[in-house]
Design an enzyme around this catalytic site. Structure first.
Site, PDB file in Angstrom:
ATOM      1  CD  GLU A   1      -2.767   1.195   2.471  1.00  0.00           C
ATOM      2  OE1 GLU A   1      -2.765   0.248   3.272  1.00  0.00           O
ATOM      3  OE2 GLU A   1      -3.493   2.201   2.584  1.00  0.00           O
TER       4      GLU A   1
ATOM      5  NE  ARG B   1       4.209  -7.836  11.028  1.00  0.00           N
ATOM      6  CZ  ARG B   1       3.535  -7.178  10.059  1.00  0.00           C
ATOM      7  NH1 ARG B   1       2.545  -7.759   9.443  1.00  0.00           N
ATOM      8  NH2 ARG B   1       3.855  -5.953   9.759  1.00  0.00           N
TER       9      ARG B   1
ATOM     10  CE  LYS C   1       3.070   0.104   4.845  1.00  0.00           C
ATOM     11  NZ  LYS C   1       2.530   0.186   3.487  1.00  0.00           N
TER      12      LYS C   1
HETATM   13  P1  ATP Z   1      -0.030  -1.671   6.941  1.00  0.00           P
HETATM   14  O1  ATP Z   1      -0.139  -1.793   8.414  1.00  0.00           O
HETATM   15  O2  ATP Z   1      -0.013  -0.273   6.452  1.00  0.00           O
HETATM   16  O3  ATP Z   1      -0.890  -2.613   6.160  1.00  0.00           O
HETATM   17  P2  ATP Z   1       2.073  -3.314   5.982  1.00  0.00           P
HETATM   18  O4  ATP Z   1       3.455  -3.296   6.507  1.00  0.00           O
HETATM   19  O5  ATP Z   1       1.269  -4.553   6.029  1.00  0.00           O
HETATM   20  O6  ATP Z   1       1.414  -2.136   6.722  1.00  0.00           O
HETATM   21  P3  ATP Z   1       1.748  -3.301   3.132  1.00  0.00           P
HETATM   22  O7  ATP Z   1       2.099  -2.224   2.198  1.00  0.00           O
HETATM   23  O8  ATP Z   1       0.345  -3.790   3.158  1.00  0.00           O
HETATM   24  O9  ATP Z   1       2.129  -2.758   4.535  1.00  0.00           O
HETATM   25  O10 ATP Z   1       2.743  -4.513   2.945  1.00  0.00           O
HETATM   26  C1  ATP Z   1       3.013  -5.086   1.706  1.00  0.00           C
HETATM   27  C2  ATP Z   1       3.384  -6.516   1.889  1.00  0.00           C
HETATM   28  O11 ATP Z   1       4.496  -6.648   2.760  1.00  0.00           O
HETATM   29  C3  ATP Z   1       2.255  -7.305   2.501  1.00  0.00           C
HETATM   30  O12 ATP Z   1       2.096  -8.491   1.743  1.00  0.00           O
HETATM   31  C4  ATP Z   1       2.700  -7.602   3.886  1.00  0.00           C
HETATM   32  O13 ATP Z   1       2.210  -8.835   4.321  1.00  0.00           O
HETATM   33  C5  ATP Z   1       4.228  -7.623   3.750  1.00  0.00           C
HETATM   34  N1  ATP Z   1       4.870  -7.228   4.998  1.00  0.00           N
HETATM   35  C6  ATP Z   1       4.626  -6.116   5.718  1.00  0.00           C
HETATM   36  N2  ATP Z   1       5.350  -6.111   6.853  1.00  0.00           N
HETATM   37  C7  ATP Z   1       6.070  -7.255   6.859  1.00  0.00           C
HETATM   38  C8  ATP Z   1       7.013  -7.840   7.770  1.00  0.00           C
HETATM   39  N3  ATP Z   1       7.360  -7.253   8.916  1.00  0.00           N
HETATM   40  N4  ATP Z   1       7.562  -9.032   7.433  1.00  0.00           N
HETATM   41  C9  ATP Z   1       7.218  -9.637   6.290  1.00  0.00           C
HETATM   42  N5  ATP Z   1       6.340  -9.148   5.397  1.00  0.00           N
HETATM   43  C10 ATP Z   1       5.770  -7.971   5.672  1.00  0.00           C
END
Ligand code: ATP
Ligand code: MG
Length: 565
Positions: free
Chosen positions: A39, A265, A275
């Site tokens: 996002e 994660r 974020k």
């Molecule tokens: P938000 O809380 O804004 O959703 P987010 O970190 O999930 O934050 P996204 O932009 O939705 O942000 O993340 C993109 C991809 O990265 C998603 O598929 C998410 O699962 C993955 N991702 C985010 N944080 C992690 C993490 N700490 N470890 C592994 N994958 C992650």
């Protein structure tokens, strides 16, 4: 074309790669298609790097493809700056989506048609309840929800209202479109989830065309289906959303049925990977920007001097598991050292200079000494290091009253100057306050190159620079942004910030060869760590960031604790 199967076998296994392999073996898919779906509401961080390495890595190893898809369904939080940064960072990490750059907003038309389809089949309805009413009626983990009074609206009325929502007739929040699933479901995600909400906001790509926007859950799976994603890989918190993901695919005329798989994660000690909090750190001025070298963002890590290979190596070492865990920051630093050690030329620089005068070295004279650029790589060659009567050494390489095990300089002691001579300290000169301001020393001309012909030994070798040849530089040393291994993730995050996260040494002294250091090119300052020029650097005033120290400070702390210190 590369043999995908062989490559996969070499790349290390995990449960997701096993699933992909099994699906290919069983010919359930002719090729694997994955996606990375950020996002654009912030910069990418090292947790995203794990996901990128997994999704793009699988596509590479199995000869498939990986899409970059912006999940741009919330125009109030999303910005072009983030879109640009995300593309730059994925490329920098070493991956390429080729032609396959997509946006959830590319599908707004189709998603809308499918919403009308659900209305037509009686599987969606327009709800006029307020957000608060809906929240209360949703129930809890232990109590079922209650049906909305609008749940049994006839399809024609729903269609009319939904079209008027689209036409912008109603204010924000007045109505939503919900899937009609089961308000008593044990899975709260299935209690008539919201598919569309009204939002009068300008979208970076579609402008003001839409005044309704699809929810994440509705847009995400359908986008996967439109793109023919075979394996939709996401983090564990979406495990409970999978039944909804599958319900939607089953109730819509989608062209494909992707499968969702969840992995743990990345969590890292001393680090926050939310974020929302990273945004608050930037907006609150706790750091200098998204690319502050203390940030766990890819932009910050890059500015700090971390090479992309180090992050890919780190991703491989941590692997992909089904259970959440906390990774030691020391492991990331290990990967960084492993990547930098073979490529970083060795140089000498002094952070806290203490002047040394070699009394028996002629005034006005200087000479050039040979120094190796890399101890393990003869091909890296040699360089000349100037030596003269006045030098700088580190303040902490001298002690006036040394304890027993201190082998560096002290009055009467002899040490080796790296690549140069043995010197002996004759006297420490002090100022009125009693601080040592200068050391008076002598050198032994017979020890040139670092060995004594009479075979006498010294126990320490220290680094140095020639005072008149050195350039002054700013050196920035970074410590962890948070003082605690497990910083609070909530509103109180600021309380756990490390006040010592940045130390600036404004009067560092660097050897002449460092004047040629280039942005993005790592160097090792002998005994101090790996460094790289900061974008703030200039010929007149070089600025260096320490990327990582030479040793694992975390391991030392743990060992110290184990000994009860
Ligand atoms: P938000 O809380 O804004 O959703 P987010 O970190 O999930 O934050 P996204 O932009 O939705 O942000 O993340 C993109 C991809 O990265 C998603 O598929 C998410 O699962 C993955 N991702 C985010 N944080 C992690 C993490 N700490 N470890 C592994 N994958 C992650
Ligand atoms: Mg997310």
């Amino acid at each position: 074309m590369a043999d995908g199967n062989t490559a996969a076998a070499e790349a290390g296994r995990d449960f997701i790669r096993d699933i992909v392999q099994a699906d290919l073996d069983a010919k359930r898919h002719s090729a694997v298609v994955t996606r990375f779906p950020p996002e654009p509401n912030g910069y990418l961080h090292i947790g995203h790097a794990k996901s990128i390495c997994l999704n793009f890595g699988i596509a590479e190893e199995f000869g498939g493809r990986c899409h970059l898809r912006f999940d741009d369904t919330n125009p109030t939080r999303e910005e072009q700056e983030y879109i640009d940064a995300i593309e730059r960072d994925v490329r920098w990490l070493g991956f390429d989506w080729g032609q396959h750059l997509y946006h959830a907003s590319d599908y707004f038309e189709r998603l809308y048609e499918w919403a009308e389809h659900l209305i037509g089949t009686g599987d969606a309805y327009v709800d006029d309840q307020s957000q608060e009413e809906m929240r209360v009626a949703r129930g809890t983990l232990t109590e079922p929800g209650r049906n909305s009074p609008f749940r049994d609206r006839p399809p024609e009325e729903n269609l009319d209202l939904f079209r008027r929502m689209k036409a912008g007739e109603f204010p924000n929040g007045a109505r939503v479109l919900r899937a009609k699933i089961d308000m008593a479901s044990g899975n709260i995600n299935l209690r008539d989830p919201v598919l569309y909400r009204i939002l009068h906001a300008s979208h970076p790509r579609t402008g003001t065309k839409w005044s309704i926007f699809p929810s994440y859950d509705y847009a995400h799976g359908q986008s996967d289906a439109i793109e023919g994603i075979t394996h939709s890989i996401c983090t564990l918190e979406f495990e409970d959303h999978r039944p909804l993901y599958e319900w939607l695919l089953a109730h819509l005329p989608v062209p494909a049925h992707p499968r969702q798989y969840e992995f743990a994660r990345l969590n890292l000690t001393y680090t926050v990977l939310s974020k929302r909090i990273l945004n608050a750190l930037v907006k609150g001025g706790h750091v200098l920007g998204w690319d502050d070298p203390r940030m766990p963002t890819l932009a910050g890590l890059r500015r700090r001097g971390v090479p992309p290979e180090a992050l890919r190596d780190f991703a491989k070492r941590i692997g992909v598991a089904k259970a959440n865990s906390l990774v030691d920051l020391g492991l990331l630093e290990f990967s960084i050292r492993e990547a930098l050690n073979p490529i970083a030329p060795r140089r000498m620089a002094v952070l806290r200079p203490l002047k040394v005068v070699i009394e028996n070295y002629p005034e006005g004279q200087s000479e050039e000494l040979d120094a190796v650029n890399h101890p393990d790589d003869p091909a890296a060659g040699m360089r000349k290091v100037p030596f003269a009567r006045e030098l700088y050494i580190e303040q902490d390489d001298f002690m006036e009253n040394p304890p027993k095990k201190f082998f560096r300089l002290s009055p009467g002691a002899e040490v080796r100057l790296r690549y140069a001579y043995f010197i002996t300290c004759k006297e420490a000169v002090k100022n009125a306050a009693g601080d040592v301001t200068e050391l008076r020393c002598t050198y032994d001309p017979a020890t040139k190159g670092g060995n004594a012909p009479d075979g006498r030994k010294v126990k320490a070798t220290i680094h140095w620079v020639s005072a008149k040849h050195a350039q002054t530089a700013e050196v920035r040393i970074y410590n962890t942004l948070f003082a605690k291994p497990d910083p609070a993730g909530g509103e109180n995050f600021a309380a756990d910030l490390n006040p010592m996260s940045l130390e600036v040494f404004g009067s560092g002294k660097i050897e002449p060869a460092l004047g040629e250091a280039q942005l993005g090119k790592p160097v090792q300052f002998e005994r101090l760590g790996y460094f790289t020029p900061d974008p703030d650097t200039s010929a007149a005033r070089p600025v260096f960031n320490r990327t990582v120290g030479l040793r694992d400070t975390y391991a030392k702390v743990t060992a110290g604790e184990a000994k009860g210190r």
